[in-house]
Design a protein around this motif. Structure first.
Motif, PDB file in Angstrom:
ATOM      1  N   HIS A  53      10.698 -14.919  -5.635  1.00  0.00           N
ATOM      2  CA  HIS A  53      11.985 -14.709  -6.639  1.00  0.00           C
ATOM      3  C   HIS A  53      12.690 -15.596  -5.415  1.00  0.00           C
ATOM      4  O   HIS A  53      13.783 -15.751  -5.451  1.00  0.00           O
ATOM      5  N   ALA A  54      11.761 -16.374  -4.591  1.00  0.00           N
ATOM      6  CA  ALA A  54      12.798 -16.868  -3.046  1.00  0.00           C
ATOM      7  C   ALA A  54      13.322 -18.037  -3.348  1.00  0.00           C
ATOM      8  O   ALA A  54      12.456 -18.731  -3.943  1.00  0.00           O
ATOM      9  N   GLU A  55      14.282 -18.638  -2.644  1.00  0.00           N
ATOM     10  CA  GLU A  55      14.988 -19.655  -3.198  1.00  0.00           C
ATOM     11  C   GLU A  55      15.377 -20.171  -1.584  1.00  0.00           C
ATOM     12  O   GLU A  55      15.548 -20.049  -0.782  1.00  0.00           O
TER      13      GLU A  55
ATOM     14  N   THR B 125      13.154 -24.307   0.222  1.00  0.00           N
ATOM     15  CA  THR B 125      12.514 -25.063   0.305  1.00  0.00           C
ATOM     16  C   THR B 125      11.782 -25.793   1.359  1.00  0.00           C
ATOM     17  O   THR B 125      11.200 -24.706   1.683  1.00  0.00           O
TER      18      THR B 125
ATOM     19  N   ASP C  96      12.562 -25.667   4.012  1.00  0.00           N
ATOM     20  CA  ASP C  96      12.915 -24.236   4.808  1.00  0.00           C
ATOM     21  C   ASP C  96      10.967 -24.320   5.629  1.00  0.00           C
ATOM     22  O   ASP C  96      11.171 -23.786   6.521  1.00  0.00           O
TER      23      ASP C  96
ATOM     24  N   GLN D 107      19.959 -11.291   0.818  1.00  0.00           N
ATOM     25  CA  GLN D 107      18.656 -11.750  -0.345  1.00  0.00           C
ATOM     26  C   GLN D 107      17.790 -12.659   0.195  1.00  0.00           C
ATOM     27  O   GLN D 107      17.197 -13.181   0.599  1.00  0.00           O
ATOM     28  N   LEU D 108      19.356 -13.786  -0.124  1.00  0.00           N
ATOM     29  CA  LEU D 108      18.988 -15.098   0.633  1.00  0.00           C
ATOM     30  C   LEU D 108      18.189 -14.660   2.263  1.00  0.00           C
ATOM     31  O   LEU D 108      17.378 -16.091   2.694  1.00  0.00           O
TER      32      LEU D 108
ATOM     33  N   ASP E 157      14.573 -14.455   1.588  1.00  0.00           N
ATOM     34  CA  ASP E 157      13.361 -15.158   1.274  1.00  0.00           C
ATOM     35  C   ASP E 157      13.250 -15.714   2.405  1.00  0.00           C
ATOM     36  O   ASP E 157      12.301 -16.410   2.576  1.00  0.00           O
ATOM     37  N   LYS E 158      13.801 -16.254   3.396  1.00  0.00           N
ATOM     38  CA  LYS E 158      13.871 -17.144   4.179  1.00  0.00           C
ATOM     39  C   LYS E 158      12.945 -16.831   5.394  1.00  0.00           C
ATOM     40  O   LYS E 158      12.422 -17.315   6.006  1.00  0.00           O
TER      41      LYS E 158
ATOM     42  N   ARG F 194       4.271 -19.441  -8.964  1.00  0.00           N
ATOM     43  CA  ARG F 194       5.273 -21.010  -8.591  1.00  0.00           C
ATOM     44  C   ARG F 194       5.098 -21.264  -9.211  1.00  0.00           C
ATOM     45  O   ARG F 194       5.659 -22.379  -9.854  1.00  0.00           O
TER      46      ARG F 194
END
Length: 309
Positions: free
Chosen positions: A56-58, A60, A63, A122-123, A126-127, A177
């Motif tokens: 579910h990570a945002e 790119t 990143d 959460q962001l 994710d990173k 994904r």
């Protein structure tokens, strides 16, 4: 800034300190054996957290590439610094290997992930997931090489990586994904529930492990003492500075910048003493470095979060 520092202590480090203190109390008064729970964390909780986060990570592609190059350059810089200090202080082979472990590997999983989640949400988690996966691979390959260069084999290193369930969880999440496959809602909810148990359990284990400073009552030789102080300087001062310079050179921006900086500035990894004990890389001072860098991080990391978040 002082107000922000107090707020960070209250909202980020007070919640983290409670399970840590609980683990220390259990260890001190009940002689808590953390091995069963550590196994549960390694084989169940950690894979669930990484799988759910990556799924579910945002994140790119930028990143991912930035994190990859930062990890490699930071590892090389810290290794070179440890080599230089070992020569300056005339350390023996065991102390040199121990100093390299202390300098290059941080507690970015047990301590870093809960901290990033509380500090950056959460962001931030994710990173952090990409960096943590990379560190797990590096510790079980390069870490073995640093700990026992004469005993190092490629086969053993690769075998260590593929015995880690977290690697398989990451691969499955990436495949899902890539092909835009969603888990059934009930299954995804179950994985999420397991993942939420990660932070308090591993923090309690960390608290218990902080009391495991083996060899503290034994007299220290001069080279061990020099290695200890060199390790503290590298992990508490040089590592954050080098990480900041590398991130600036790579033009890393946004949330990724403070997340990588904090993770690279974490205290010495618990895995370092495991490798040191297995390969005779002076575990006496490595275990002491884990204790003192973890204690000092409670003061240093809040300041860094306020400055760079």
């Amino acid at each position: 800034m002082f107000t922000s520092f107090i707020v960070t202590l209250y909202h980020v480090f007070l919640p983290i300190s409670l399970p840590v203190i609980g683990g220390m109390l259990l260890k001190h008064f009940k002689g808590w054996d953390t091995r069963p729970l550590s196994t549960f964390s390694l084989y169940i909780l950690s894979p669930a957290l990484i799988f759910h986060t990556l799924l579910h990570a945002e994140i790119t592609w930028t990143d991912v590439t930035s994190t990859f190059w930062f990890s490699i350059l930071n590892l090389i810089a810290l290794w070179a610094l440890a080599e230089l200090l070992s020569r300056i202080f005339g350390l023996g082979a065991p102390e040199k290997a121990g100093l390299t472990l202390v300098s290059t590997f941080t507690n970015c999983v047990n301590y870093g992930l809960p901290l990033v989640l509380l500090a950056f949400g959460q962001l931030g988690l994710d990173k952090a997931s990409v960096y943590v996966i990379g560190q797990m691979i590096i510790v079980n390959t390069v870490g073995i090489f640093f700990a026992a260069r004469s005993e190092f084999t490629v086969k053993k290193a690769i075998g260590s990586v593929f015995r880690m369930p977290t690697i398989y969880a990451a691969v499955v999440a990436i495949l899902l994904r890539t092909f835009s496959i969603s888990l059934p809602e009930a299954l995804d909810g179950g994985v999420s529930m397991v993942a939420t148990g990660y932070a308090p359990i591993v923090l309690a284990i960390l608290g218990a492990q902080m009391l495991r400073s083996k060899g503290d009552r034994e007299p220290w030789q001069n080279n061990v003492r020099r290695a200890f102080w060199a390790g503290l300087v590298v992990r508490l001062a040089a590592a954050p500075l080098l990480s900041w310079l590398i991130l600036k050179a790579l033009h890393v921006e946004g949330t990724l910048f403070p997340v990588l900086l904090i993770l690279a500035s974490m205290p010495t990894a618990v895995n370092a003493v495991i490798l040191a004990e297995q390969f005779g890389a002076s575990p006496q001072f490595v275990s002491r470095c884990i204790l003192w860098t973890t204690a000092a991080s409670m003061l240093i990391l809040p300041i860094m979060i306020v400055m760079f978040s």
